[in-house]
Scaffold this motif. Sequence first.
Motif, short mmCIF file in Angstrom:
data_model
loop_
_atom_site.label_atom_id
_atom_site.label_comp_id
_atom_site.label_asym_id
_atom_site.label_seq_id
_atom_site.Cartn_x
_atom_site.Cartn_y
_atom_site.Cartn_z
N ALA A 120 -24.77 2.87 40.15
CA ALA A 120 -26.35 3.44 40.01
C ALA A 120 -26.18 4.80 39.06
CB ALA A 120 -27.04 3.80 41.22
N GLY A 121 -25.12 5.43 39.35
CA GLY A 121 -24.82 6.69 38.47
C GLY A 121 -24.53 6.19 37.24
N ILE A 122 -23.82 5.05 36.71
CA ILE A 122 -23.74 4.80 35.57
C ILE A 122 -24.88 4.60 34.74
CG2 ILE A 122 -22.67 3.22 33.93
CD1 ILE A 122 -20.26 3.06 35.79
N GLY A 123 -25.90 3.97 35.47
CA GLY A 123 -27.07 3.69 34.86
C GLY A 123 -27.83 5.07 34.53
N LEU A 124 -27.60 5.94 35.39
CA LEU A 124 -28.26 7.16 35.19
C LEU A 124 -27.91 7.83 33.86
CD1 LEU A 124 -28.31 8.79 38.64
CD2 LEU A 124 -30.20 8.11 37.36
N VAL A 125 -26.45 7.75 33.79
CA VAL A 125 -25.82 8.48 32.66
C VAL A 125 -26.28 7.81 31.32
CG1 VAL A 125 -23.43 8.85 31.45
CG2 VAL A 125 -23.90 9.48 33.91
N GLY A 126 -26.18 6.47 31.38
CA GLY A 126 -26.41 5.52 30.15
C GLY A 126 -27.78 6.02 29.71
N ASN A 127 -28.71 6.04 30.43
CA ASN A 127 -30.37 6.39 30.13
C ASN A 127 -30.26 7.75 29.66
OD1 ASN A 127 -32.64 4.18 30.93
ND2 ASN A 127 -30.79 4.05 32.54
N ARG A 128 -29.58 8.69 30.26
CA ARG A 128 -29.64 9.89 29.66
C ARG A 128 -29.09 10.12 28.25
NH1 ARG A 128 -32.66 14.33 29.42
NH2 ARG A 128 -31.45 16.37 29.18
N ILE A 129 -28.02 9.45 28.11
CA ILE A 129 -27.36 9.30 26.63
C ILE A 129 -28.40 8.90 25.66
CG2 ILE A 129 -25.61 8.28 25.30
CD1 ILE A 129 -23.63 8.77 27.64
N ALA A 130 -28.96 7.91 25.89
CA ALA A 130 -29.97 7.32 25.07
C ALA A 130 -31.15 8.25 24.79
CB ALA A 130 -30.45 5.74 25.79
N ALA A 131 -31.37 9.06 25.93
CA ALA A 131 -32.70 9.68 25.65
C ALA A 131 -32.43 10.99 25.03
CB ALA A 131 -33.34 10.11 27.29
N VAL A 132 -31.47 11.37 25.14
CA VAL A 132 -30.87 12.82 24.31
C VAL A 132 -30.75 12.40 23.08
CG1 VAL A 132 -29.10 14.60 24.12
CG2 VAL A 132 -29.81 13.80 26.24
N TYR A 133 -29.82 11.17 22.56
CA TYR A 133 -29.75 10.69 21.16
C TYR A 133 -31.24 10.53 20.55
CZ TYR A 133 -28.42 7.58 17.47
OH TYR A 133 -28.44 7.18 16.18
N SER A 134 -31.98 9.90 21.32
CA SER A 134 -33.41 9.45 20.58
C SER A 134 -34.03 10.91 20.37
CB SER A 134 -34.30 8.80 21.73
OG SER A 134 -33.55 7.57 21.82
N ALA A 135 -33.87 11.93 21.01
CA ALA A 135 -34.60 13.17 20.90
C ALA A 135 -33.96 14.01 19.61
CB ALA A 135 -34.54 14.15 22.21
N ILE A 136 -32.47 13.73 19.73
CA ILE A 136 -31.98 14.32 18.35
C ILE A 136 -32.45 13.78 16.97
CG2 ILE A 136 -29.44 14.59 17.20
CD1 ILE A 136 -28.53 14.87 20.32
N ILE A 137 -32.50 12.50 17.12
CA ILE A 137 -32.75 11.50 15.87
C ILE A 137 -34.36 11.98 15.43
CG2 ILE A 137 -33.14 9.23 14.99
CD1 ILE A 137 -30.28 10.02 14.98
N SER A 138 -35.20 12.00 16.47
CA SER A 138 -36.54 12.31 16.12
C SER A 138 -36.86 13.64 15.79
CB SER A 138 -37.54 11.51 17.30
OG SER A 138 -37.31 12.34 18.50
N GLY A 139 -35.98 14.67 16.21
CA GLY A 139 -36.35 15.87 16.14
C GLY A 139 -37.13 16.28 17.33
N GLU A 140 -37.17 15.85 18.24
CA GLU A 140 -38.17 15.94 19.25
C GLU A 140 -37.37 17.11 20.22
OE1 GLU A 140 -41.36 15.60 19.89
OE2 GLU A 140 -41.50 14.26 17.82
N PRO A 141 -38.01 17.84 21.21
CA PRO A 141 -37.22 18.43 22.26
C PRO A 141 -36.33 17.67 23.08
CG PRO A 141 -39.50 19.24 22.12
CD PRO A 141 -39.32 18.11 21.09
N ILE A 142 -35.09 17.91 23.46
CA ILE A 142 -34.40 17.10 24.44
C ILE A 142 -35.05 17.36 25.93
CG2 ILE A 142 -32.30 17.17 25.54
CD1 ILE A 142 -30.93 18.10 23.07
N PRO A 143 -35.44 16.08 26.56
CA PRO A 143 -36.04 16.18 27.82
C PRO A 143 -35.20 17.19 28.60
CG PRO A 143 -36.01 13.90 27.04
CD PRO A 143 -35.18 14.76 25.85
N PRO A 144 -35.88 17.71 29.73
CA PRO A 144 -34.88 18.67 30.68
C PRO A 144 -33.93 17.71 31.45
CG PRO A 144 -37.38 19.14 30.79
CD PRO A 144 -37.24 17.94 29.97
N ALA A 145 -32.86 18.42 31.82
CA ALA A 145 -31.74 17.95 32.50
C ALA A 145 -32.35 17.49 34.03
CB ALA A 145 -30.58 18.62 32.55
N PHE A 146 -31.89 16.63 34.69
CA PHE A 146 -32.38 16.18 35.84
C PHE A 146 -31.38 16.19 36.97
CE2 PHE A 146 -32.62 12.35 33.69
CZ PHE A 146 -32.10 11.47 34.64
N PHE A 147 -29.85 15.92 36.55
CA PHE A 147 -28.98 15.46 37.39
C PHE A 147 -28.76 16.69 38.58
CE2 PHE A 147 -26.60 13.18 33.74
CZ PHE A 147 -27.53 12.16 34.03
N GLY A 148 -28.24 16.08 39.54
CA GLY A 148 -27.93 17.21 40.52
C GLY A 148 -26.58 17.64 40.42
#
Length: 529
Positions: free
Chosen positions: A144-172
């Motif tokens: 489950a933790g790997i799933g969280l990390v994988g989804n977060r990497i994809a979200a941060v990469y997508s924000a960089i490519i699109s020039g959008e703000p990086i979504p706020p971090a949410f990890f404990g």
Amino acid sequence: MELNDRALPLTRGQLDIWLAQETGHSGTEWQIGLLVRIEGALERDALEWAIRRVMQEAEPVRVSCFEVDGQVYQRAVDYPNIELDFYDVSCLADPVQEAQEIALSIQRTPMPFTGPLFKYALFRTRPDEYYLFGCYHHIVIDAAGIGLVGNRIAAVYSAIISGEPIPPAFFGSLQDLVDCELEYEASQDYRDDEAYWTGNLPAESNLTSGSLQAVDGHDPNWRSAPVRLDPAVLRRVHELADMWNMPRSSVITAACALVVRGWCAEGSEVVLDFPVSRRVRPESKRLPGMVAGVVPLVLRVSAASTVAGFCDHVHTRIREALQHQRFPVQALERKVHPRGPGQSVDRVVVDFFPTSFSLDFGGIAASASMTNSGLVGGFGLIFSGVGDELFLTTLGAGQLFSNFDVTDVASRLQRVLVAMTADPGRRLSSIEVLDGGERARLEGWGNRAILTRPSPVLDSIPGLFAAQVARVPEAVALSCGGQSMTYRQLEEAANRLARVLCGYGAGPGECVAVLMEAPRRRWWRFWRC
């Protein structure tokens, strides 16, 4: 390493992995991976930056584990230059296979507890196709933790490519992970869970017969190719599950229990290992660390039970196990059933594992799949997929059957499922797990032909004794303390005692207690007339 205010104790789940690796299990058995197929052109620099950003956020994953004075601790480590190893295999004959083999070699390279306990690699298989591989030690992360990390990497990469703000971090944080476990251990929930598992542990810590067969030279990380189960059989299973108001997995688990019992268990109890996420609290669902566990699923199989009754029993036990899934059952088992160093519970694991999920890398479709489930030792039956697309994979160095193959296991399981769904009211004793050849071999090993042969009529002991008296009446039968009795004298004495007993009402087949004098003590003996 030295202790400081950043050092924290390992959780119970982490400590189990530490102890298991330190007492015999190879470290690479605990290394799990995520392989992501990205179907489009990829910007490597942006991906590497996204990975570094996410790993800075995922504090529980970037820890170092160390021992001080017999106590094991963990401490978050800053890795400012996390590398993304790059392999261009696009010019090879089979680039995908080459990428998978390199990823497997990375997964089989030991990661020291001193860290880092993660590694990333990128493979270019075509100009418009890449494979991203992340490898992690199970002591710092679960599926489950790997799933969280994988989804977060994809979200941060997508924000960089699109020039959008990086979504706020949410990890404990790492402190959140440790506090969550300590809070649970001090709660009433922990005491309730402990009471449940104390009363529901397996009678034995291993399989009853311990017949999970080892395969010489077999890689403990070995995972078979997936075999698709028959969609028609699955549809019938789904219909029954809906009728009984239970998930399909409960019916399949019941079938697995019958297969296991048919080959390598004895008596009425079958014990399966059942992986659980342990993420029952909202805060635990944002922790990218090691939270998961395994609980024993204790099932009682009665030959007189019906298919429907047994499935209901399995479903009930699964619900109970999930209700109490946070408790560290393995530690309790070690206390109740002590084992030597390096000895592990040798049980079959049944896991319904979401091996794949979709990701979006800046508008580029990607599919992520786990390279293994993090299960160590023994033998696992791993089910993945949804609907009619359900696959069976076997995992581990052990095996259930001679001449073992995953297609053989799938065939046996489907044969049991067909029998179960054809007549849910039939008794379990009528369901055949072994094939004809195996049944014949078992009957040969057990000398069934001899054991089922009609027994000859034998003389009784009194009859044999009377014949001996007739042959040698004056021969010595007993001697003690310088005195002796012939067979004739012994028969006369026995007849006198029999007449006395008859006088007191003793009859054929009854038990009689006789008190005999002996030096310093009296002896009680029981005789059957």
